[in-house]
Design an enzyme around this catalytic site. Structure first.
Site, mmCIF file in Angstrom:
data_model
loop_
_atom_site.group_PDB
_atom_site.id
_atom_site.type_symbol
_atom_site.label_atom_id
_atom_site.label_comp_id
_atom_site.label_asym_id
_atom_site.label_seq_id
_atom_site.Cartn_x
_atom_site.Cartn_y
_atom_site.Cartn_z
ATOM 1 N N SER A 241 -8.261 7.884 13.095
ATOM 2 C CA SER A 241 -7.837 7.000 14.197
ATOM 3 C C SER A 241 -8.409 7.453 15.543
ATOM 4 O O SER A 241 -8.856 6.620 16.350
ATOM 5 C CB SER A 241 -6.302 6.902 14.266
ATOM 6 O OG SER A 241 -5.715 8.168 14.275
ATOM 7 N N HIS A 271 -4.667 8.247 5.507
ATOM 8 C CA HIS A 271 -4.365 8.640 6.902
ATOM 9 C C HIS A 271 -2.922 8.202 7.212
ATOM 10 O O HIS A 271 -1.995 8.591 6.514
ATOM 11 C CB HIS A 271 -5.424 8.010 7.819
ATOM 12 C CG HIS A 271 -5.411 8.474 9.235
ATOM 13 N ND1 HIS A 271 -4.799 9.624 9.662
ATOM 14 C CD2 HIS A 271 -5.950 7.914 10.370
ATOM 15 C CE1 HIS A 271 -4.964 9.764 10.974
ATOM 16 N NE2 HIS A 271 -5.653 8.735 11.430
ATOM 17 N N HIS A 318 -4.592 18.268 3.440
ATOM 18 C CA HIS A 318 -5.132 17.954 4.763
ATOM 19 C C HIS A 318 -6.595 18.360 4.826
ATOM 20 O O HIS A 318 -6.987 19.350 4.195
ATOM 21 C CB HIS A 318 -4.357 18.657 5.876
ATOM 22 C CG HIS A 318 -4.536 18.011 7.199
ATOM 23 N ND1 HIS A 318 -5.571 18.340 8.050
ATOM 24 C CD2 HIS A 318 -3.846 17.024 7.803
ATOM 25 C CE1 HIS A 318 -5.485 17.578 9.122
ATOM 26 N NE2 HIS A 318 -4.458 16.777 9.007
ATOM 27 N N ARG A 327 4.184 19.915 12.287
ATOM 28 C CA ARG A 327 4.882 18.647 12.525
ATOM 29 C C ARG A 327 5.886 18.393 11.402
ATOM 30 O O ARG A 327 6.930 17.785 11.616
ATOM 31 C CB ARG A 327 3.854 17.495 12.629
ATOM 32 C CG ARG A 327 2.835 17.703 13.733
ATOM 33 C CD ARG A 327 1.717 16.667 13.700
ATOM 34 N NE ARG A 327 0.948 16.742 12.475
ATOM 35 C CZ ARG A 327 -0.024 15.889 12.148
ATOM 36 N NH1 ARG A 327 -0.347 14.897 12.975
ATOM 37 N NH2 ARG A 327 -0.691 16.023 11.022
ATOM 38 N N ASP A 373 3.291 13.422 7.311
ATOM 39 C CA ASP A 373 3.817 12.218 6.665
ATOM 40 C C ASP A 373 4.795 12.517 5.532
ATOM 41 O O ASP A 373 5.516 11.620 5.095
ATOM 42 C CB ASP A 373 2.646 11.376 6.134
ATOM 43 C CG ASP A 373 1.691 10.973 7.241
ATOM 44 O OD1 ASP A 373 2.177 10.498 8.283
ATOM 45 O OD2 ASP A 373 0.475 11.159 7.090
HETATM 46 N N1 HAX Z 1 -2.707 14.896 -4.327
HETATM 47 C C1 HAX Z 1 -3.627 14.889 -5.321
HETATM 48 N N2 HAX Z 1 -4.913 15.263 -5.154
HETATM 49 C C2 HAX Z 1 -5.261 15.677 -3.928
HETATM 50 C C3 HAX Z 1 -4.354 15.728 -2.872
HETATM 51 C C4 HAX Z 1 -3.038 15.310 -3.094
HETATM 52 N N3 HAX Z 1 -2.126 15.284 -2.133
HETATM 53 N N4 HAX Z 1 -5.005 16.196 -1.789
HETATM 54 C C5 HAX Z 1 -6.275 16.416 -2.145
HETATM 55 N N5 HAX Z 1 -6.433 16.096 -3.449
HETATM 56 C C6 HAX Z 1 -7.679 16.125 -4.224
HETATM 57 C C7 HAX Z 1 -8.719 15.243 -3.572
HETATM 58 O O1 HAX Z 1 -8.495 13.885 -3.906
HETATM 59 C C8 HAX Z 1 -9.996 15.828 -4.103
HETATM 60 O O2 HAX Z 1 -10.135 15.392 -5.436
HETATM 61 P P1 HAX Z 1 -11.576 15.028 -6.058
HETATM 62 O O3 HAX Z 1 -12.413 16.253 -5.885
HETATM 63 O O4 HAX Z 1 -11.273 14.695 -7.477
HETATM 64 O O5 HAX Z 1 -12.083 13.880 -5.252
HETATM 65 C C9 HAX Z 1 -9.686 17.321 -4.140
HETATM 66 O O6 HAX Z 1 -8.242 17.413 -4.190
HETATM 67 C C10 HAX Z 1 -10.193 18.107 -2.951
HETATM 68 O O7 HAX Z 1 -9.697 17.496 -1.779
HETATM 69 P P2 HAX Z 1 -9.508 18.336 -0.420
HETATM 70 O O8 HAX Z 1 -10.855 18.831 -0.021
HETATM 71 O O9 HAX Z 1 -8.428 19.346 -0.595
HETATM 72 O O10 HAX Z 1 -8.940 17.235 0.572
HETATM 73 P P3 HAX Z 1 -9.759 16.235 1.507
HETATM 74 O O11 HAX Z 1 -10.081 16.944 2.773
HETATM 75 O O12 HAX Z 1 -10.879 15.598 0.785
HETATM 76 O O13 HAX Z 1 -8.666 15.091 1.767
HETATM 77 C C11 HAX Z 1 -6.533 14.239 2.307
HETATM 78 C C12 HAX Z 1 -7.587 15.299 2.643
HETATM 79 C C13 HAX Z 1 -5.437 14.328 3.344
HETATM 80 C C14 HAX Z 1 -7.180 12.873 2.379
HETATM 81 C C15 HAX Z 1 -5.976 14.512 0.896
HETATM 82 O O14 HAX Z 1 -5.344 15.765 0.882
HETATM 83 C C16 HAX Z 1 -5.010 13.442 0.409
HETATM 84 O O15 HAX Z 1 -5.462 12.444 -0.145
HETATM 85 N N6 HAX Z 1 -3.665 13.640 0.608
HETATM 86 C C17 HAX Z 1 -2.682 12.632 0.244
HETATM 87 C C18 HAX Z 1 -2.630 11.511 1.260
HETATM 88 C C19 HAX Z 1 -2.035 11.984 2.570
HETATM 89 O O16 HAX Z 1 -0.994 12.619 2.602
HETATM 90 N N7 HAX Z 1 -2.686 11.643 3.677
HETATM 91 C C20 HAX Z 1 -2.209 11.975 5.033
HETATM 92 C C21 HAX Z 1 -2.996 13.122 5.648
HETATM 93 C C22 HAX Z 1 -2.538 13.467 7.049
HETATM 94 C C23 HAX Z 1 -2.811 12.359 7.982
HETATM 95 O O17 HAX Z 1 -3.913 11.986 8.305
HETATM 96 N N8 HAX Z 1 -1.768 11.714 8.406
HETATM 97 O O18 HAX Z 1 -1.902 10.588 9.073
#
Ligand code: HAX
Length: 441
Positions: A241, A271, A318, A327, A373
């Site tokens: 964002s 996000h 994250h 937070r 979140d």
């Molecule tokens: N559950 C399951 N798998 C997860 C995970 C979770 N909560 N978090 C990461 N992973 C997976 C990824 O999908 C990725 O899998 P692949 O290699 O198979 O694609 C692997 O673990 C490595 O990911 P990472 O490097 O640890 O995490 P990223 O930096 O790529 O992604 C995210 C960060 C926040 C997008 C991710 O942790 C996620 O999808 N979390 C769940 C959704 C969420 O809570 N989002 C909010 C984040 C905070 C925010 O922005 N708030 O607004």
């Protein structure tokens, strides 16, 4: 000019000179190297932006102008009788770079009240959407309808001097922040409360008035809103964002257009939409297990089922953080103080014990800990706001404070249009064979 605008201008002029000197002397210094994997994998860990309002440390979490969340909760001015910070104070801090006095905060509140009028066509535009439209879509449409009010757009069309961009962006940003609670509350009352709208109360602070317009008059809700609006406001410049708002603004799209773009990114489930996904996921777990207090063993089974069905555990992980999000901790403290026996809040705390070891055991997740979140929705349900599809709108209203303060800085510092270089995989292959060079090498 207004007091805050004058102070902002003085700070921006000073930093502008410092940056000029800094670039003159050190502009050629290399700040890191980029690995091929980074350009394919979300530019993770690549330093490529300047954002003055806050800085994220992977271990410690966010600091706003050097202040951590516990410090802000202690030091920022509060509403009379309240114990949570007023988000107007955080906005002042992000904009000016110094902690505000009580008087400064009262001044911001008064300015926002004065600028909060929302023209009728905005409500009519929202009304044109089916009631079933997701609240975030209604929110973005509302912001786009408000764009008719942009001073920046009008002045640019009249041939504004580039030296004056910052001022028009500043005015638009103040107006937009002032108007957002009214637009957001309108959407909530329209969708969930039979269109019974509540007029603003000009005597309340920004978040208190938002709570009032949403229809929640009790002090706990108002305090939650003040804390919520403070802790969600900013998370340095690279999140979707903030980065989107900055990127779109770099093309000199006005603050309404830029903020709406950022909000479209916030509406993604990885996000900001994660806050609705968390509560939805817990409600589905409760329904499947037929209990509102699942045991840790039941939660463990449900988490494993979520993972085997190829879904993420919402609220965990994250891109930058590597520890429990402060937070999350701030919200946990709020829960312990105001609703220690709430079943949903206790389930969130049980999930916190169960999920990290499971995610860690997968061996691929860089951060198994909860983010902001994971907790926010349970507190909202606890104070009576159960309509989880609306939660990302609350996040969006708060995020305006950070991304628009940053946008003021972007224009005041004269940052350039953002335009990184992209490559094709074909070029990468040729580069690896030594047949082609990658530009900039
Ligand atoms: N559950 C399951 N798998 C997860 C995970 C979770 N909560 N978090 C990461 N992973 C997976 C990824 O999908 C990725 O899998 P692949 O290699 O198979 O694609 C692997 O673990 C490595 O990911 P990472 O490097 O640890 O995490 P990223 O930096 O790529 O992604 C995210 C960060 C926040 C997008 C991710 O942790 C996620 O999808 N979390 C769940 C959704 C969420 O809570 N989002 C909010 C984040 C905070 C925010 O922005 N708030 O607004």
């Amino acid at each position: 000019m207004g007091v805050i605008k004058d102070r902002f201008k003085a700070k921006a002029d000073q930093l502008g000179v410092e940056i000029k000197d800094l670039l003159k002397e050190h502009g050629n210094k290399v700040i890191g190297e980029v690995q091929l994997s980074q350009i394919y994998q979300g530019m993770r860990g690549m330093t490529g932006l300047v954002s003055e309002t806050s800085l994220l440390d992977a271990q410690e979490g966010i600091r706003f102008r050097g202040y951590s969340i516990p410090e802000l909760r202690e030091k920022l001015p509060k509403a009379p009788g309240g114990s949570e910070p007023l988000p107007e104070g955080l906005f002042y801090l992000m904009l000016i770079g110094e902690l505000p006095t009580e008087e400064d905060v009262q001044h911001v509140t008064a300015v926002l009240q004065r600028r909060s009028h929302v023209p009728n066509h905005v409500f009519h535009t929202i009304e044109a959407l089916p009631l079933s439209t997701h609240p975030m879509t209604q929110f973005v449409v509302g912001v786009m309808a408000l764009q008719t009010e942009s001073q920046f757009s009008k002045k640019y069309a009249q041939g504004m001097n580039k030296k004056d961009y910052w001022e028009a962006v500043f005015d638009d940003s103040m107006d937009l922040i002032a108007r957002l609670p009214r637009v957001a509350a309108y959407i909530y009352r329209r969708k969930y409360k039979f269109g019974e709208h509540i007029q603003p109360n000009g005597l309340l602070d920004w978040a208190g008035n938002f709570a009032h317009m949403l229809g929640f008059e009790d002090d706990t809700f108002k305090e939650l809103m003040r804390m919520y609006m403070t802790i969600h406001a900013d998370h340095e410049g690279g999140n979707v964002s903030a980065h989107t708002t900055h990127l779109v603004g770099s093309a000199l799209a006005d603050p309404y257009l830029s903020f709406a773009a950022g909000m479209n990114g916030l509406a993604g489930p990885l996000h900001g939409l994660a806050n609705q996904e968390v509560v939805k996921w817990i409600f589905e777990m409760q329904a499947e297990l037929n209990t509102d207090s699942p045991s840790k063993e039941q939660i463990e089974e449900y988490v494993k089922k979520t993972l085997t069905s190829g879904k993420v555990v919402p609220g965990y992980g994250h891109a930058v953080l590597r520890k429990t999000d402060p937070r999350f901790t701030a919200q946990m403290e709020f829960g312990k103080k105001h609703m220690p026996d709430d079943k949903l809040v206790n389930t969130v705390w049980n999930i916190y014990e169960v999920v990290p070891p499971i995610l860690q055991s997968l061996g691929k997740i860089k951060n198994p800990w909860p983010n902001v979140d994971a907790h926010s929705g349970s507190l909202l349900v606890g104070v009576g706001m159960k309509e989880y599809e609306y939660y990302t709108v609350l996040f969006g209203v708060s995020r305006a404070l950070g991304v628009l303060a940053s946008l003021c800085w972007d224009r005041a510092l004269g940052f350039a249009i953002e335009r990184p270089k992209s490559v094709t995989t074909d070029l990468v292959k040729k580069w690896l064979k030594g047949e082609e060079q990658i530009w900039g090498e």
